[in-house]
Design an enzyme around this catalytic site. Structure first.
Site, mmCIF file in Angstrom:
data_model
loop_
_atom_site.group_PDB
_atom_site.id
_atom_site.type_symbol
_atom_site.label_atom_id
_atom_site.label_comp_id
_atom_site.label_asym_id
_atom_site.label_seq_id
_atom_site.Cartn_x
_atom_site.Cartn_y
_atom_site.Cartn_z
ATOM 1 N N CYS A 195 0.854 -1.175 0.000
ATOM 2 C CA CYS A 195 0.000 0.000 0.000
ATOM 3 C C CYS A 195 0.891 1.226 0.000
ATOM 4 O O CYS A 195 2.103 1.112 0.137
ATOM 5 C CB CYS A 195 -0.873 -0.002 1.249
ATOM 6 S SG CYS A 195 -1.784 -1.547 1.415
ATOM 7 N N ARG B 28 1.166 1.937 -5.957
ATOM 8 C CA ARG B 28 1.415 0.902 -4.962
ATOM 9 C C ARG B 28 0.157 0.098 -4.636
ATOM 10 O O ARG B 28 0.205 -0.894 -3.913
ATOM 11 C CB ARG B 28 1.945 1.536 -3.678
ATOM 12 C CG ARG B 28 3.198 2.347 -3.876
ATOM 13 C CD ARG B 28 3.657 2.954 -2.581
ATOM 14 N NE ARG B 28 4.077 1.946 -1.640
ATOM 15 C CZ ARG B 28 5.287 1.427 -1.576
ATOM 16 N NH1 ARG B 28 6.216 1.858 -2.392
ATOM 17 N NH2 ARG B 28 5.586 0.502 -0.698
ATOM 18 N N TRP C 188 -3.647 -1.884 -1.482
ATOM 19 C CA TRP C 188 -3.670 -3.124 -2.271
ATOM 20 C C TRP C 188 -4.048 -4.209 -1.279
ATOM 21 O O TRP C 188 -3.294 -4.524 -0.360
ATOM 22 C CB TRP C 188 -2.296 -3.395 -2.879
ATOM 23 C CG TRP C 188 -2.295 -4.522 -3.862
ATOM 24 C CD1 TRP C 188 -2.604 -4.468 -5.180
ATOM 25 C CD2 TRP C 188 -1.951 -5.885 -3.608
ATOM 26 N NE1 TRP C 188 -2.484 -5.706 -5.761
ATOM 27 C CE2 TRP C 188 -2.086 -6.598 -4.823
ATOM 28 C CE3 TRP C 188 -1.555 -6.585 -2.470
ATOM 29 C CZ2 TRP C 188 -1.829 -7.967 -4.931
ATOM 30 C CZ3 TRP C 188 -1.306 -7.950 -2.573
ATOM 31 C CH2 TRP C 188 -1.439 -8.625 -3.798
ATOM 32 N N ASN D 251 1.231 0.164 5.941
ATOM 33 C CA ASN D 251 1.638 -0.634 4.772
ATOM 34 C C ASN D 251 2.439 -1.799 5.300
ATOM 35 O O ASN D 251 3.465 -1.609 5.946
ATOM 36 C CB ASN D 251 2.499 0.228 3.837
ATOM 37 C CG ASN D 251 3.193 -0.600 2.771
ATOM 38 O OD1 ASN D 251 2.656 -1.619 2.326
ATOM 39 N ND2 ASN D 251 4.360 -0.186 2.348
ATOM 40 N N GLY D 252 1.974 -3.022 5.024
ATOM 41 C CA GLY D 252 2.684 -4.209 5.516
ATOM 42 C C GLY D 252 1.682 -5.237 6.014
ATOM 43 O O GLY D 252 0.492 -5.147 5.701
ATOM 44 N N GLU E 275 9.412 -11.097 -21.988
ATOM 45 C CA GLU E 275 9.056 -9.748 -21.543
ATOM 46 C C GLU E 275 7.959 -9.142 -22.432
ATOM 47 O O GLU E 275 7.038 -8.486 -21.938
ATOM 48 C CB GLU E 275 10.314 -8.866 -21.523
ATOM 49 C CG GLU E 275 10.090 -7.401 -21.210
ATOM 50 C CD GLU E 275 9.473 -7.128 -19.834
ATOM 51 O OE1 GLU E 275 9.366 -8.053 -19.007
ATOM 52 O OE2 GLU E 275 9.049 -5.985 -19.615
ATOM 53 N N LYS F 80 4.388 -7.920 -20.933
ATOM 54 C CA LYS F 80 3.903 -6.545 -21.105
ATOM 55 C C LYS F 80 2.488 -6.570 -21.646
ATOM 56 O O LYS F 80 1.608 -5.858 -21.192
ATOM 57 C CB LYS F 80 4.848 -5.812 -22.049
ATOM 58 C CG LYS F 80 5.122 -4.408 -21.809
ATOM 59 C CD LYS F 80 6.112 -4.065 -20.715
ATOM 60 C CE LYS F 80 5.875 -4.682 -19.383
ATOM 61 N NZ LYS F 80 6.920 -4.521 -18.420
ATOM 62 N N GLU G 255 -0.100 -7.985 -18.963
ATOM 63 C CA GLU G 255 -0.391 -7.215 -17.754
ATOM 64 C C GLU G 255 -1.195 -5.943 -18.030
ATOM 65 O O GLU G 255 -1.966 -5.525 -17.184
ATOM 66 C CB GLU G 255 0.861 -6.922 -16.931
ATOM 67 C CG GLU G 255 1.807 -5.919 -17.493
ATOM 68 C CD GLU G 255 3.004 -5.657 -16.567
ATOM 69 O OE1 GLU G 255 2.857 -5.727 -15.349
ATOM 70 O OE2 GLU G 255 4.087 -5.365 -17.106
ATOM 71 N N HIS H 187 7.975 -28.803 -30.195
ATOM 72 C CA HIS H 187 7.791 -29.835 -29.177
ATOM 73 C C HIS H 187 6.463 -29.684 -28.439
ATOM 74 O O HIS H 187 6.271 -30.297 -27.382
ATOM 75 C CB HIS H 187 8.965 -29.805 -28.187
ATOM 76 C CG HIS H 187 10.295 -30.047 -28.841
ATOM 77 N ND1 HIS H 187 10.677 -31.279 -29.310
ATOM 78 C CD2 HIS H 187 11.294 -29.196 -29.165
ATOM 79 C CE1 HIS H 187 11.872 -31.191 -29.871
ATOM 80 N NE2 HIS H 187 12.272 -29.930 -29.800
ATOM 81 N N LYS I 167 2.633 -1.937 -8.215
ATOM 82 C CA LYS I 167 3.998 -1.846 -8.732
ATOM 83 C C LYS I 167 5.022 -2.484 -7.801
ATOM 84 O O LYS I 167 5.958 -3.127 -8.240
ATOM 85 C CB LYS I 167 4.356 -0.383 -8.980
ATOM 86 C CG LYS I 167 5.616 -0.261 -9.815
ATOM 87 C CD LYS I 167 5.717 1.092 -10.439
ATOM 88 C CE LYS I 167 6.921 1.200 -11.335
ATOM 89 N NZ LYS I 167 6.805 0.395 -12.563
HETATM 90 O O1 M6R Z 1 10.311 -3.609 -8.224
HETATM 91 P P1 M6R Z 1 10.711 -4.884 -8.873
HETATM 92 O O2 M6R Z 1 11.606 -4.691 -10.056
HETATM 93 O O3 M6R Z 1 11.343 -5.855 -7.884
HETATM 94 O O4 M6R Z 1 9.383 -5.540 -9.379
HETATM 95 C C1 M6R Z 1 9.373 -6.827 -9.924
HETATM 96 C C2 M6R Z 1 8.078 -7.112 -10.627
HETATM 97 O O5 M6R Z 1 7.008 -7.032 -9.746
HETATM 98 C C3 M6R Z 1 7.829 -6.154 -11.790
HETATM 99 O O6 M6R Z 1 8.872 -6.176 -12.700
HETATM 100 C C4 M6R Z 1 6.516 -6.511 -12.502
HETATM 101 O O7 M6R Z 1 6.667 -7.707 -13.188
HETATM 102 C C5 M6R Z 1 6.115 -5.353 -13.427
HETATM 103 N N1 M6R Z 1 4.729 -5.075 -13.282
HETATM 104 C C6 M6R Z 1 6.395 -5.625 -14.844
HETATM 105 O O8 M6R Z 1 5.935 -4.659 -15.709
#
Ligand code: M6R
Length: 610
Positions: free
Chosen positions: A2, A27, A74, A100-101, A483, A487, A490, A506, A605
């Site tokens: 959060c 967050r 969150w 937060n936690g 990746e 992208k 998500e 395969h 994030k």
């Molecule tokens: O802050 P971080 O780089 O440790 O975060 C890792 C992942 O949560 C982050 O890369 C996530 O996959 C992103 N939403 C990707 O766009």
């Protein structure tokens, strides 16, 4: 996961809190709330959903006051509704807390408090905090918070206010980030510095098990047992324009477009007279250069950071000839990895707060490994855990989907691999020089990719109605396929899979038909011919192909209509250009589907839970 914020000063708190929460919304955005102190006592306002909803229902005339706290959530314990939204407060409305936690021993505390007559409203773990603080309150908020924190287990960043002490805010941290901002006659507490940009650039990073007493006349930091701590303030280099959209419809597209700048920041100072320099790595350089001291490298990260680590593994093996592995932080410590004092762990984390990565680093340290973090956030938790931190200098990234921080991670990892190669007296100096030359040129090459945004948008629009995608790549660009697919899924909620092209026959080839577009990375490389064969295989099964190729590739030109052409570049630098093209593609698909690109559903994030 959060975001918290607190304000104490001479201005109206509510406006500052809302503005700060807007910057912290990355967050979590399941619910939001704030509490402000005024003559009538404690005014609390909460709402389910995004911050905008809270703002729309705002009764600003009731929300006057110069001291307040705010939260964007969150959800972990309890569904995302108004009751579970923060701030939480005690039965007498005398103590309000944002957290937060996770309070791990909340059940036992709650049962005990309920047996003494406490009435809980929410299902959250956090609500035990105001009730417990109240139970310890004997006229001194700081002491009551200290007693409470000695009893709770888990992790937290909290900010606490009380109408009993209307010119005071108490904040504390253990395992979750907390920064104190020092303004002129005003102070801030927040999960990160972005929340206070524009008000102050002087900050103090709070460490674990520290508590901060914030009053109108200053800030006092101490341990939970009350020993005072002196800590100098740090000046933040980020500025407010970096956390504003500046005319772009979304942060993500702004951050994609910023990549020539962010890459320059990550790369420039680190190449001098044709050599890679990392002053921060000097203390480790003797060991890094000696294969008897460091005999394997393990790259760790989650999501996008894991994909960056994958590229790092290929690069360091190729140029520094060190055995290397890559693992997802969330899997690493449960897989009995062989980690010895000869292991170097390179943990990659944009936020520096990802719990799985922090836990993996701790595990590696216990086994005697040397640890390095590559992060974008100065003062983040990971920087306290590792032997050495390498900053990415990508600037703040607000969109939940990583874009500029991924390409900066890739650039830093390539430079790191070449730095280690230099230390190990490489045989093929020319190969190192060639890659270094193209890394230096990356910002200019990325600019060229960005000029193709309209072409990529055109292709993206035509494909935005499909429901499944396959991304194929080989070797250094297999992680690029992973990746690219991440992208797309998500931010557009389209099912997408990244796959090593050689593995397709395969199993995955069974999926291919007219409804499954296949994105093929066929840029110039040692696997170019092999990728061409894979393209033919897809073609023969009526698969629709989108190709990523190098400009001037005549074979692709005659074969594939939907091709994104990239400038010519060293194979080991190509993942950066490909990433930019994939970011644009995913962005435009999601935008054409009318989705909330910056805040995709269910995500946050910083993932600070396991
Ligand atoms: O802050 P971080 O780089 O440790 O975060 C890792 C992942 O949560 C982050 O890369 C996530 O996959 C992103 N939403 C990707 O766009």
């Amino acid at each position: 996961m959060c975001g918290i914020i607190g304000y104490i000063g001479k201005r109206q708190a509510a406006k500052i809190l809302v503005e700060g929460l807007r910057r912290l919304e990355y967050r979590g955005y399941d619910s939001a709330g704030l509490a402000v102190l005024n003559n009538a006592g404690l005014f609390v306002h909460k709402s389910q959903g995004k911050l905008e909803r809270l703002v729309n229902r705002f009764q600003s005339n009731r929300c006057l006051g110069n001291v307040g706290i705010g939260h964007t959530r969150w959800a972990t314990h309890g569904i995302p509704n108004e009751v579970n939204a923060h701030p939480h407060y005690d039965s007498k409305r005398k103590i309000a807390v944002v957290h937060n936690g996770i309070i791990e021993n909340f059940r036992g505390i709650r049962t005990h408090l309920e047996s003494t007559g406490c009435r809980f409203r929410s299902e959250t773990d956090s609500e035990v905090l105001p009730h417990l603080i109240d139970s310890y309150y004997k006229g001194n908020l700081l002491q009551a918070v200290q007693s409470t924190l000695r009893q709770v287990e888990g992790n937290y960043a909290i900010a606490v206010i009380s109408p009993n002490e209307p010119t005071r805010m108490v904040a504390a941290r253990k395992g979750s980030p907390l920064v104190i901002g020092l303004g002129a006659d005003e102070f801030f507490a927040a999960s990160d510095v972005t929340a206070m940009l524009g008000h102050t650039d002087e900050v103090v990073y709070v460490e674990d098990d520290e508590i901060v007493d914030v009053a109108m006349d200053g800030v006092r930091i101490s341990t939970l047992s009350g020993e005072p701590i002196q800590r100098a303030a740090t000046t933040v280099s980020w500025d407010i324009s970096q956390v504003q959209k500046e005319g772009y419809p979304h942060f993500m597209i702004k951050e994609i477009m910023e990549q020539p700048i962010s890459l320059r920041q990550s790369i420039n100072e680190r190449i001098q007279a044709g050599r890679v320099v990392f002053p921060e790595l000097e203390p480790l350089s003797e060991n890094l250069g000696n294969s008897d001291k460091i005999n394997q490298v393990v790259f760790l990260g989650c999501g996008t950071a894991y994909h960056a680590g994958f590229v790092g593994k290929y690069t360091i093996e190729k140029f520094a000839r060190i055995p290397a592995a890559v693992d997802m932080s969330s899997e690493f410590r449960y897989s009995s990895p062989v980690v010895t004092p000869g292991t170097l762990v390179v943990a990659i984390s944009q936020s520096g707060e990802t719990t799985d990565t922090l836990a993996a680093v701790r595990y590696a340290k216990e086994q005697g490994a040397t640890t390095i973090a590559i992060t974008n956030v100065v003062g983040s938790s990971i920087t306290r855990e590792v032997d050495v931190t390498i900053n990415m200098y990508a600037g703040p990234e607000i969109a939940v989907a990583a874009s500029k921080t991924y390409t900066s991670q890739l650039a830093v990892l390539s430079l790191f691999a070449l730095y280690v190669a230099q230390l190990r007296q490489p045989r093929d100096v020319d190969a190192i020089e060639a890659l270094l030359h193209d890394i230096e040129d990356l910002p200019a090459q990325v600019e060229k990719v960005l000029t193709q945004a309209a072409t990529i948008e055109h292709i993206a629009k035509r494909y935005s109605t499909y429901n499944h995608f396959l991304y194929l790549g080989r070797h250094i660009n297999y992680p690029s396929a992973l990746e690219g697919a991440l992208k797309l899924k998500e931010i557009s909620y389209i099912h997408a899979e990244g796959y090593p092209a050689g593995e397709m026959k395969h199993g995955a080839i069974a999926l291919i038909d007219e409804e499954m577009p296949v994105v093929c990375i066929v840029s110039e490389s040692e696997v170019h011919e092999k990728m061409l064969s894979n393209i033919q295989e897809v073609h023969a099964r009526k698969g629709r192909i989108i190709a990523i190729a190098t400009k001037g590739d005549l074979e692709i030109e005659t074969l594939i209509q939907d091709t994104i052409y990239l400038p010519q570049i060293h194979e080991f630098a190509s993942p950066i250009l490909i990433a930019v093209a994939f970011q644009l593609f995913a962005y435009y698909v999601a935008a054409h589907r009318g989705l909330d690109v910056d805040q995709p559903r269910n995500l946050a994030k910083s993932v600070t839970v396991e």
